[in-house]
Design an enzyme around this catalytic site. Structure first.
Site, PDB file in Angstrom:
ATOM      1  N   ILE A  81     -16.366-111.637  -7.592  1.00 25.33           N
ATOM      2  CA  ILE A  81     -17.684-111.471  -8.191  1.00 25.33           C
ATOM      3  C   ILE A  81     -17.525-110.413  -9.285  1.00 25.33           C
ATOM      4  CG2 ILE A  81     -18.434-109.801  -6.454  1.00 25.33           C
ATOM      5  CD1 ILE A  81     -21.281-111.036  -6.736  1.00 25.33           C
ATOM      6  N   ALA A  82     -18.051-110.719 -10.457  1.00 24.50           N
ATOM      7  CA  ALA A  82     -17.888-109.801 -11.581  1.00 24.50           C
ATOM      8  C   ALA A  82     -19.024-109.961 -12.575  1.00 24.50           C
ATOM      9  CB  ALA A  82     -16.560-110.059 -12.287  1.00 24.50           C
ATOM     10  N   GLU A 115     -13.655-108.534   0.596  1.00 25.80           N
ATOM     11  CA  GLU A 115     -12.878-107.321   0.406  1.00 25.80           C
ATOM     12  C   GLU A 115     -13.355-106.687  -0.891  1.00 25.80           C
ATOM     13  OE1 GLU A 115     -10.521-110.188   2.728  1.00 25.80           O
ATOM     14  OE2 GLU A 115     -11.055-110.323   0.614  1.00 25.80           O
ATOM     15  N   ASN A 120     -14.502 -98.647  -5.409  1.00 29.55           N
ATOM     16  CA  ASN A 120     -15.593 -99.310  -6.122  1.00 29.55           C
ATOM     17  C   ASN A 120     -16.902 -99.125  -5.350  1.00 29.55           C
ATOM     18  OD1 ASN A 120     -17.312-100.951  -7.575  1.00 29.55           O
ATOM     19  ND2 ASN A 120     -15.884-102.660  -7.710  1.00 29.55           N
ATOM     20  N   TYR A 127     -23.289-104.677  -1.853  1.00 31.94           N
ATOM     21  CA  TYR A 127     -23.069-105.448  -0.628  1.00 31.94           C
ATOM     22  C   TYR A 127     -23.868-104.873   0.542  1.00 31.94           C
ATOM     23  CZ  TYR A 127     -19.227-107.185  -3.501  1.00 31.94           C
ATOM     24  OH  TYR A 127     -18.474-107.699  -4.522  1.00 31.94           O
TER      25      TYR A 127
END
Length: 169
Positions: A81-82, A115, A120, A127
């Site tokens: 995811i970015a 993960e 980060n 999350y």
């Protein structure tokens, strides 16, 4: 520019090059290869699909984010995811994650794992907002930098606190 003005759509093979550009910008040490994305997309369509990959485009057509999920049995795993740096703080990450959790529900998954780099904290907070909880570490998971990964789990993705449920309640 807000994330709401971006459009999420299914990732296709012609998106691999712009995804790779963003991938190398955001994850220079451990960027995925074109082959890895090709392999994932090979399992994203058809009656036996086990993957969901989406991209986000801004109104000019520029790719500003992407995300992917793999499903196996009743377990899903967020593969990637970015969001482009100029999209940080706009809610795009939440929109991408919401799409993946809806896909996990459609795949009838009872749990979602992921993960995330231990360094980060921005992603970890996203999350956690969705109900993911830390369950362990994978030492040296991100190579070649030898950075540990925090493993997180969400039970019952259908009940997750998604961006749409946050805005409605």
């Amino acid at each position: 520019m807000t994330a709401v003005s971006t459009v999420l759509r299914e990732m296709r093979w012609w998106d691999i090059e712009p995804v790779l550009e963003l991938e190398h910008e955001l994850f220079p040490e451990d960027a995925w290869s074109a082959g890895m994305f090709w392999s994932e997309l090979a399992h994203a369509r058809g009656p036996h699909a086990t993957r969901r990959y989406v991209v986000a485009e801004d109104p000019s057509g520029r790719l500003v984010g992407y995300a992917g999920l793999a499903a196996a049995g009743d377990l899903a795993d967020v593969q990637t995811i970015a969001a482009a740096r100029d999209q940080w703080g706009t809610g795009l990450g939440a929109r991408l994650l919401t799409d993946l959790l809806r896909a996990a529900t459609a795949f009838e998954c009872a749990e979602v794992l992921l993960e995330v780099r231990v360094d980060n904290s921005r992603a970890q907070k996203l999350y956690e907002r969705f109900g993911f909880e830390p369950i362990g570490f994978r030492r040296g998971y991100y190579q070649p930098g030898n950075v540990d990964a925090l493993v997180m789990r969400l039970t019952d993705p259908a009940q997750a606190r998604t961006e749409s449920s946050e805005s409605n309640g």
